[in-house]
Design a protein around this motif. Structure first.
Motif, short mmCIF file in Angstrom:
data_model
loop_
_atom_site.label_atom_id
_atom_site.label_comp_id
_atom_site.label_asym_id
_atom_site.label_seq_id
_atom_site.Cartn_x
_atom_site.Cartn_y
_atom_site.Cartn_z
N ASP A 101 0.87 -1.18 0.00
CA ASP A 101 0.00 0.00 0.00
C ASP A 101 0.91 1.22 0.00
OD1 ASP A 101 -2.95 -0.94 0.65
OD2 ASP A 101 -1.64 -2.12 1.95
N GLU A 103 0.21 4.73 -1.13
CA GLU A 103 -0.68 5.76 -1.65
C GLU A 103 -0.01 7.13 -1.65
OE1 GLU A 103 -4.23 5.68 0.70
OE2 GLU A 103 -4.46 3.50 0.51
N PHE A 153 -1.46 -1.26 -4.13
CA PHE A 153 -2.87 -1.16 -3.76
C PHE A 153 -3.25 0.32 -3.68
CE2 PHE A 153 -2.47 -5.51 -1.53
CZ PHE A 153 -2.73 -6.16 -2.73
N ASP A 286 -10.50 -6.69 -0.04
CA ASP A 286 -9.69 -6.04 0.98
C ASP A 286 -9.29 -7.14 1.97
OD1 ASP A 286 -8.41 -4.10 2.46
OD2 ASP A 286 -10.14 -2.77 2.60
#
Length: 359
Positions: A101, A103, A153, A286
């Motif tokens: 992850d 982001e 992700f 998820d």
């Protein structure tokens, strides 16, 4: 790739009894992305043995343990990470999906404190020009590729509709409330990832930005807060042919499904996402160890509902709980043998997964 697809078509015509147990378990392994605890591996490591035995699709990496933020899990420096991802790929028969992850902002597994470049949150990126956003995401994507990460992700395409939302809005993970702006900036991120051979995963379908609660902690009902415009970024990005994978949300909406949360819902994943929005790619759950799922469903029911709902890849991050690949494969294997999940359903997912451009 052509040989794999022909093989899949041949297998799809067979009954479960005509496929060897070993082959069926390897096909099931293609539907799993799992977390593990080490920052270095050898051929004797359990995760390596599981990758080899079950032909696992991939792994997810974290910098720290969820319950001990001072303890390193998988990532501590660029040098260490590159060595780990190289080791993992060397043991896998097929290109391994190595995911994180990343982001930007507060959601980043590759952290500045560990020697990686820091990047802005989605909220801050949305204030940049499109050219500057592209430059930033190009650097982020190059960093992932350089360090052996081939799946991110991200981006989040949840709309910032609820100022009280802590898990999306509060963490600045949304580009805003405007569907066009969210779609545009998410598309810039996705283009950069694709250009650097990193698979993108947009999340969290059908929309988490209007929620009041955090699905990490428990049940999340968006029936009164969700707005149908939360589907628009998905529709726009699907139509633009930018989508590699879509991640589900563990949210409940009684008018979308009277009984089940989105991840476990056939009505949401198949009827809405696939049939109404026309999505033909890979759906990934998820983390199925989040409390929104584990507090209400057994492992067997979670797997049964999610696969039959149309989810192709099951994510077990092994941060909030612990499920071994063997346990997961055996659970799915027996559900197939008992006829609760069809071989055809497994093969539908594997066919979509094998079309991913994993490099």
């Amino acid at each position: 790739m052509k040989y794999i697809l022909i093989l899949l078509l041949c297998i799809m015509t067979l009954d479960a009894k005509e496929i060897s147990d070993e082959k069926l378990k390897q096909l099931i392994g293609r539907m799993l992305v799992v977390g593990f605890d080490e920052s270095s591996v050898t051929k004797e490591s359990q995760i390596v043995k599981d990758i080899v035995r079950y032909d696992l699709l991939g792994v997810i990496l974290f910098d720290k343990f969820y319950n001990d933020r001072d303890k390193t899990k998988n990532i501590s420096s660029p040098e260490q990470l590159k060595k780990l991802t190289t080791q993992l790929q060397s043991f896998s028969k097929k290109p391994l999906l190595i995911s994180v992850d990343q982001e930007g902002g507060r959601v980043a597994r590759l952290k500045e404190a560990d020697g990686f470049e820091a990047f802005l949150s989605a909220k801050e990126v949305s204030k940049l020009s499109k050219d500057d956003a592209k430059k930033s995401y190009d650097r982020l994507s190059k960093m992932l590729n350089t360090n052996g990460i081939n799946c991110n992700f991200a981006p989040v395409v949840d709309l910032a509709l609820n100022p009280q939302n802590k898990v999306i809005v509060g963490l600045e993970r949304s580009y805003g409330a405007d569907t066009n702006k969210v779609s545009e900036y998410a598309g810039i991120f996705m283009d950069s990832l694709r250009e650097h051979n990193v698979i993108s995963v947009i999340k969290h379908f059908p929309g988490h930005g209007s929620s009041l609660d955090d699905s990490h902690q428990g049940f999340v009902d968006v029936t009164r807060t969700w707005d149908k415009k939360e589907l628009e970024p998905y529709r726009k990005l699907i139509e633009a042919n930018k989508v590699d994978m879509i991640m589900t949300a563990h949210i409940f909406h009684r008018f979308l499904d009277l009984k089940l949360p989105a991840t476990l819902s056939y009505k949401i994943n198949t009827k809405l996402l696939r049939e109404k929005l026309g999505y033909k790619g890979v759906i990934i759950s998820d983390d199925l160890q989040m409390a929104a799922i584990t507090k209400h469903y057994s492992l067997e029911d979670t797997i049964l509902y999610s696969i039959n709902a149309g989810v192709d890849v099951l994510l077990f991050a092994n941060q909030l709980a612990s499920n071994t690949p063997e346990e997961l494969v055996e659970t799915i294997f027996h559900l197939v043998k008992y006829g609760d999940i069809s071989v055809e359903r497994i093969m539908d997912s594997v066919e979509r997964i094998e079309k991913l451009n994993i490099k």
